[in-house]
Design an enzyme around this catalytic site. Structure first.
Site, short mmCIF file in Angstrom:
data_model
loop_
_atom_site.label_atom_id
_atom_site.label_comp_id
_atom_site.label_asym_id
_atom_site.label_seq_id
_atom_site.Cartn_x
_atom_site.Cartn_y
_atom_site.Cartn_z
N CYS A 1 0.73 -1.43 -0.09
CA CYS A 1 0.26 -0.05 0.09
C CYS A 1 0.93 1.22 0.02
CB CYS A 1 -0.76 0.22 1.48
SG CYS A 1 -2.04 -1.42 1.41
N THR B 1 -7.47 -1.53 10.58
CA THR B 1 -8.04 -2.59 9.70
C THR B 1 -9.58 -2.63 10.19
OG1 THR B 1 -8.25 -5.06 9.46
CG2 THR B 1 -7.10 -4.20 11.48
N SER C 1 -6.96 -12.41 15.24
CA SER C 1 -5.65 -12.88 15.08
C SER C 1 -4.69 -11.92 15.96
CB SER C 1 -5.23 -12.82 13.55
OG SER C 1 -4.99 -11.48 13.25
N TYR D 1 -2.09 -10.40 14.70
CA TYR D 1 -1.97 -9.12 13.94
C TYR D 1 -3.01 -8.30 14.07
CZ TYR D 1 -3.24 -6.31 10.25
OH TYR D 1 -3.78 -5.10 9.58
N HIS D 2 -4.47 -8.81 14.05
CA HIS D 2 -5.39 -7.79 14.27
C HIS D 2 -5.54 -7.30 15.75
CE1 HIS D 2 -7.19 -9.95 10.78
NE2 HIS D 2 -7.68 -8.69 10.40
N LYS E 1 -3.48 -3.92 15.96
CA LYS E 1 -4.49 -2.75 15.70
C LYS E 1 -5.39 -2.33 16.72
CE LYS E 1 -2.64 -2.89 11.37
NZ LYS E 1 -1.74 -1.53 10.92
N THR F 1 -8.83 -21.50 -3.57
CA THR F 1 -8.74 -22.19 -2.18
C THR F 1 -9.73 -21.48 -1.29
OG1 THR F 1 -6.89 -20.55 -1.63
CG2 THR F 1 -6.13 -22.98 -2.24
P1 NAD Z 1 3.36 -4.76 3.69
O1 NAD Z 1 3.90 -5.58 4.34
O2 NAD Z 1 3.39 -4.74 2.03
O3 NAD Z 1 4.05 -3.16 3.81
C1 NAD Z 1 4.41 -2.80 5.16
C2 NAD Z 1 5.91 -1.98 5.03
O4 NAD Z 1 6.26 -1.57 6.38
C3 NAD Z 1 6.81 -2.99 4.57
O5 NAD Z 1 7.42 -2.51 3.45
C4 NAD Z 1 7.70 -3.26 5.79
O6 NAD Z 1 9.10 -3.47 5.43
C5 NAD Z 1 7.69 -1.90 6.61
N1 NAD Z 1 7.67 -2.03 8.12
C6 NAD Z 1 7.43 -3.07 8.93
N2 NAD Z 1 7.72 -2.87 10.02
C7 NAD Z 1 8.58 -1.94 10.05
C8 NAD Z 1 9.53 -1.09 10.90
N3 NAD Z 1 9.46 -1.57 12.18
N4 NAD Z 1 10.15 -0.17 10.47
C9 NAD Z 1 10.09 0.33 9.31
N5 NAD Z 1 9.45 -0.27 8.53
C10 NAD Z 1 8.59 -1.30 8.87
O7 NAD Z 1 1.77 -4.32 4.00
P2 NAD Z 1 0.78 -3.37 3.18
O8 NAD Z 1 -0.28 -4.34 2.51
O9 NAD Z 1 1.39 -2.45 2.28
O10 NAD Z 1 -0.14 -2.87 4.57
C11 NAD Z 1 0.34 -1.67 4.92
C12 NAD Z 1 -0.73 -1.09 6.04
O11 NAD Z 1 -1.78 -1.19 5.70
C13 NAD Z 1 -0.42 -2.24 7.38
O12 NAD Z 1 -0.31 -1.56 8.22
C14 NAD Z 1 -1.62 -2.90 7.34
O13 NAD Z 1 -2.17 -3.62 8.64
C15 NAD Z 1 -2.77 -2.00 6.81
N6 NAD Z 1 -3.72 -2.97 6.03
C16 NAD Z 1 -3.40 -3.56 4.77
C17 NAD Z 1 -4.37 -4.24 4.00
C18 NAD Z 1 -4.01 -5.07 2.87
O14 NAD Z 1 -5.01 -5.73 2.41
N7 NAD Z 1 -2.88 -5.18 2.49
C19 NAD Z 1 -5.77 -4.04 4.65
C20 NAD Z 1 -6.11 -3.17 5.67
C21 NAD Z 1 -4.96 -2.53 6.25
N1 USQ Z 2 -9.47 -16.71 2.74
C1 USQ Z 2 -9.97 -17.79 1.96
N2 USQ Z 2 -9.06 -18.57 1.02
C2 USQ Z 2 -7.63 -17.88 0.68
C3 USQ Z 2 -7.44 -16.88 1.65
C4 USQ Z 2 -8.26 -16.24 2.38
O1 USQ Z 2 -11.05 -18.44 1.97
O2 USQ Z 2 -7.10 -18.50 0.15
C5 USQ Z 2 -10.40 -16.08 3.56
C6 USQ Z 2 -9.90 -16.19 5.03
O3 USQ Z 2 -10.30 -17.30 5.59
C7 USQ Z 2 -10.62 -14.89 5.47
C8 USQ Z 2 -10.88 -13.90 4.28
O4 USQ Z 2 -10.63 -14.60 3.20
O5 USQ Z 2 -11.94 -15.01 5.95
C9 USQ Z 2 -9.79 -12.80 4.24
O6 USQ Z 2 -8.63 -13.36 4.29
P1 USQ Z 2 -7.26 -12.44 3.93
O7 USQ Z 2 -6.07 -13.06 3.87
O8 USQ Z 2 -7.73 -11.68 2.22
O9 USQ Z 2 -7.46 -11.21 4.85
P2 USQ Z 2 -7.13 -10.97 6.45
O10 USQ Z 2 -6.39 -12.05 6.99
O11 USQ Z 2 -8.39 -10.43 7.21
O12 USQ Z 2 -6.04 -9.68 6.24
C10 USQ Z 2 -5.92 -8.58 5.17
C11 USQ Z 2 -4.59 -8.08 5.38
C12 USQ Z 2 -4.62 -7.30 6.64
C13 USQ Z 2 -5.71 -6.37 6.75
C14 USQ Z 2 -7.11 -6.92 6.52
C15 USQ Z 2 -8.40 -6.21 6.41
O13 USQ Z 2 -3.61 -8.72 5.32
O14 USQ Z 2 -3.22 -6.72 6.62
O15 USQ Z 2 -5.92 -5.73 7.92
O16 USQ Z 2 -7.02 -7.75 5.38
S1 USQ Z 2 -9.68 -6.70 7.14
O17 USQ Z 2 -10.02 -8.37 6.86
O18 USQ Z 2 -10.84 -6.04 6.71
O19 USQ Z 2 -9.66 -6.93 8.63
#
Ligand code: NAD
Ligand code: USQ
Length: 406
Positions: free
Chosen positions: A23, A156, A194, A196-197, A200, A268
């Site tokens: 992102c 999130t 999780s 991770y969650h 947040k 999957t």
């Molecule tokens: P990403 O892992 O691709 O990017 C995160 C970046 O942060 C990486 O480049 C990593 O190297 C850097 N980072 C992590 N820890 C660090 C630290 N201690 N110091 C400096 N840099 C650090 O993840 P993303 O998908 O780009 O997600 C970005 C943010 O958005 C996250 O906080 C995630 O929780 C949130 N988010 C992502 C999604 C999604 O679907 N990808 C959805 C909802 C929220």
């Molecule tokens: N899922 C499947 N098959 C797959 C992968 C996932 O059925 O192959 C299901 C999972 O069980 C889950 C849903 O799809 O119910 C979403 O899984 P995901 O891996 O796409 O998303 P999630 O683990 O929730 O995490 C991702 C990002 C995270 C962000 C979150 C937003 O990795 O950083 O915070 O989406 S949210 O889901 O709205 O909390």
């Protein structure tokens, strides 16, 4: 502006923490394109985790130095890149704030995969220490710097939890009557699914404390699952290409299905696929961040919380959509996660709509779905098929059900 924010469209100096990630990179380019001065701060931990897991982005991503150099030469703008660990290098980060005096900080820099956070005690501890440590260091450094910096954090949708039925999820707060009859607006209860969650949810408490104690200006964006790969900016040169995670830990559901569909790998679906989740396209992520930095909360107002989502969709419906497009069948697999098998989900996204967001919806995103599929097809030789299956289990019972050891 929304109720407690002010509209401020001036170009700003912005630190993008985690600006090398999925992102963060497209957002950095979008902000630079719109005339903001961008400094990326990232410790490249995401690239190191790829090495740990033995997989890599499906797209061949250039080094941060090449990425930034390419953009700067192409546009005449200047994005800088600083390699710094936000959870460990507090003094360096404080010095950076004092030196650069940014207007805004966008904080993406956390370990963001739920399955990775559940792999083992080591991964749980890393995720808690890294995410909560980084967030707290950022907050403490802003206070110690004495600067009035607006912090925009990526939270999130998962903080609200997915076990509840009925009713639209509001943006961050609910009104309650406390025992004794006192009315109060409180943070929506946290039901993380999780480790991770959970980080947040802990972040959200830190924001609440620092806003109340130090009158910091903080916006927390509760984002849904991001899909897509390229944005208008990352598509401008091969060396600007965004990362595409497809593996069992970092690949998110719709991108995984599109990639599996393109490669003919059965889709999957975990459990019944009755899980409903919120989604947003990566181009809208970048737009939302700019809207957030241009509409900071007023000093003294509570943490501004916006739901950063376009729509909700059920996992098996997403799989069916991709299956119809690609002819690849669904494969229902034992769910490695501990989550509700079926859940309804309605989410308010009124605030971003009021700020002018007209989000991309799956119904009218034929071209964008095609684009992800064609990127997967283009780079299919880079796919390690053995990395597709998720090998992270939420607990021993889940692992046993899947015939694995946790
Ligand atoms: P990403 O892992 O691709 O990017 C995160 C970046 O942060 C990486 O480049 C990593 O190297 C850097 N980072 C992590 N820890 C660090 C630290 N201690 N110091 C400096 N840099 C650090 O993840 P993303 O998908 O780009 O997600 C970005 C943010 O958005 C996250 O906080 C995630 O929780 C949130 N988010 C992502 C999604 C999604 O679907 N990808 C959805 C909802 C929220
Ligand atoms: N899922 C499947 N098959 C797959 C992968 C996932 O059925 O192959 C299901 C999972 O069980 C889950 C849903 O799809 O119910 C979403 O899984 P995901 O891996 O796409 O998303 P999630 O683990 O929730 O995490 C991702 C990002 C995270 C962000 C979150 C937003 O990795 O950083 O915070 O989406 S949210 O889901 O709205 O909390």
């Amino acid at each position: 502006p929304i109720s407690s924010s002010v509209s401020d469209n001036r170009p700003k100096k912005v630190l993008v923490l985690g600006g090398d990630g999925f992102c963060g990179w497209p957002t950095s380019l979008h902000l630079s394109d719109k005339g903001h001065e961008v400094i990326i701060v990232d410790n490249l931990s995401r690239r190191n985790i790829d090495t740990e897991l033995g997989c890599s982005s499906l797209t061949p991503i250039a080094t941060p130095q090449v990425r930034v150099d390419t953009w700067n030469k192409m546009t005449g703008k200047e994005i800088r890149f600083i390699n710094l660990d936000l959870a460990a290098d507090y003094d360096l980060f404080l010095q950076l704030l004092k030196q650069e005096k940014p207007d805004s900080i966008v904080h993406f820099a956390e370990q963001r995969a739920a399955p990775y956070s559940m792999k083992s005690s080591k991964h749980k501890r890393y995720t808690i220490n890294n995410n909560v440590g980084a967030t707290h260091n950022v907050l403490a450094a802003v206070v110690e710097s004495g600067l009035d910096i607006h912090l925009v954090h990526l939270g999130t949708m998962g903080v609200y939890g997915y076990g509840n039925s009925g009713g639209e999820i509001p943006e961050g707060y609910i009104d309650v009557v406390l025992p004794g009859g006192r009315e109060k607006r409180i943070l929506h209860p946290a039901y993380p699914g999780s480790i991770y969650h959970t980080t947040k949810c802990l972040d959200a408490l830190l924001f609440q404390f620092y806003v109340q104690n130090d009158q910091l200006r903080v916006t927390d964006l509760h984002q849904g699952i991001v899909w897509g790969t390229n944005t208008p900016q990352t598509a401008r040169d091969e060396r600007l290409v965004n990362r595409f995670d497809y593996d069992g830990d970092y690949g998110t559901v719709l991108n995984r299905f599109l990639m599996q569909g393109a490669l003919g790998i059965p889709l999957t679906v975990y459990g019944t696929g009755g899980q409903t989740r919120a989604l947003i396209h990566i181009t809208d992520t970048s737009k939302c961040i700019e809207l957030a930095i241009n509409n900071p909360p007023k000093a003294g107002s509570p943490v501004e919380i916006l739901n950063q989502v376009a729509e909700t969709a059920r996992v098996r419906d997403l799989a069916q959509l991709v299956s119809q497009k690609t002819g690849t069948p669904l494969q229902f697999v034992t769910n490695p996660r501990n989550e509700a098998a079926e859940n309804p989900l309605q989410v308010s996204n009124q605030k971003f709509k009021l700020l002018g967001l007209d989000p991309i919806l799956l119904d009218s995103a034929e071209g964008l779905l095609e684009e992800v599929k064609s990127i997967a097809d283009k780079y299919k030789d880079r796919c390690d098929v053995s990395a597709v299956v998720s090998k992270s289990y939420w607990n021993k019972a889940r692992a046993a059900a899947a015939g694995q050891s946790a």
